[in-house]
Design an enzyme around this catalytic site. Sequence first.
Site, PDB file in Angstrom:
ATOM      1  N   GLU A 157      17.984  19.545  -8.811  1.00 50.04           N
ATOM      2  CA  GLU A 157      18.228  18.905  -7.520  1.00 50.04           C
ATOM      3  C   GLU A 157      17.053  19.091  -6.572  1.00 50.04           C
ATOM      4  OE1 GLU A 157      21.401  18.941  -3.781  1.00 50.04           O
ATOM      5  OE2 GLU A 157      21.056  20.745  -4.978  1.00 50.04           O
ATOM      6  N   GLN A 178      24.561  12.375 -14.139  1.00 44.72           N
ATOM      7  CA  GLN A 178      25.298  13.627 -14.004  1.00 44.72           C
ATOM      8  C   GLN A 178      26.175  13.615 -12.753  1.00 44.72           C
ATOM      9  OE1 GLN A 178      23.831  17.784 -12.777  1.00 44.72           O
ATOM     10  NE2 GLN A 178      23.849  17.934 -15.019  1.00 44.72           N
ATOM     11  N   CYS A 232      25.443  24.498 -11.591  1.00 46.49           N
ATOM     12  CA  CYS A 232      24.692  24.658 -10.349  1.00 46.49           C
ATOM     13  C   CYS A 232      25.088  25.962  -9.649  1.00 46.49           C
ATOM     14  CB  CYS A 232      24.958  23.479  -9.411  1.00 46.49           C
ATOM     15  SG  CYS A 232      24.049  23.621  -7.843  1.00 46.49           S
ATOM     16  N   GLY A 288      16.707  27.710 -20.314  1.00 46.38           N
ATOM     17  CA  GLY A 288      16.383  28.883 -19.510  1.00 46.38           C
ATOM     18  C   GLY A 288      15.220  29.691 -20.031  1.00 46.38           C
ATOM     19  N   GLY A 314      13.351  22.955 -17.945  1.00 45.15           N
ATOM     20  CA  GLY A 314      13.390  22.715 -16.514  1.00 45.15           C
ATOM     21  C   GLY A 314      12.081  23.107 -15.867  1.00 45.15           C
ATOM     22  N   ARG A 315      12.075  24.274 -15.226  1.00 43.89           N
ATOM     23  CA  ARG A 315      10.873  24.707 -14.500  1.00 43.89           C
ATOM     24  C   ARG A 315       9.667  24.845 -15.417  1.00 43.89           C
ATOM     25  NH1 ARG A 315      12.381  30.126 -12.016  1.00 43.89           N
ATOM     26  NH2 ARG A 315      13.454  30.302 -14.022  1.00 43.89           N
TER      27      ARG A 315
END
EC number: 1.3.1.-
Length: 329
Positions: A9, A68, A98, A200, A223-224
């Site tokens: 987000e 989503q 989240c 993760g 992700g990151r």
Amino acid sequence: MQIALAPMEGLVDEILRDVLTRVGGIDWCVTEFIRVSDRLLPASHFRKLAPELGTGARTRSGTPLRVQLLGSDPVCLAENAAYACELGAPVIDLNFGCPAKTVNKSRGGAVLLKEPELLHAILSEVRRAVPRDIPVTAKMRLGFDSPDGALDCARALADGGAGQIVVHARTKTDGYKPPAHWEWVARVQEAVAVPVYANGEIWSLDDWRRCREVSGVEDIMLGRGLVSRPDLARQIAAARTGQELEPLSWIDLQPLLQDFWQQARRKIAPRYAPGRLKQWLAMLTRSYPEALTLFTAMRRETDCERLDALLGCQSTARLADAEPCTELS
């Protein structure tokens, strides 16, 4: 093996999805969560967060996009999921991961992991409402403050109709603090009959190899790690087949940064566009020392035309006619 781009987000919007998927290696991506509370959302709300619905639910590179949803009302989620499918969503994904306090306080995201029965009810209602040929998937964490209920939650999702489950291998309380507990991904996969994705703390090829060894699963969500190293998915995809690719250099990254900024200039108000650029650049500092130099130079800069100059981009007057930068092969 499948590699997915995580829904983050306020960061991985349609602009960054476009840029990252054109680098390569990503099999599918997901919208930022669309919050569902007590009503059927208008089409404009879906299209705001998922403009790719207007192009066959694919990014410019052709990468499929999933929509989503986040919420706690099974019936309302089901109605919105069915409508999203009418608008062109090829897959409905449900967010139970989240960790944001504001989201959890309104009974959304990871807080629902305290209620496996509700997870099952949500999946069951959404699965009934969505056409049978459209998959319903879910993303979860290991729990709210403990992984003790992770297997019950995963079973509730799978039994309710989830065709895939992405497991962010930390609890809500863990936040984003390392480590990710990949051994729990293995336990989840043993508990359910549907494919499980590991998510993760995958920042590098070595991380991916360790994750695969510990979790025992092939599919992953980045992700990151991918935002910080835009070619990580491409490197992993190549390594999976025994190839080794030269990492994307800072010079190679310049067209991507320029393209990102030009799209931000066209789509985001001038007062907010600089912040979006700095947000991505700050994450790139983890992988590129040169990014820190550039970030330092533009940290306090808010004038878009001066940022154009720092990035070597065209001026505002020519942005409307600018061609997008060439994608990487």
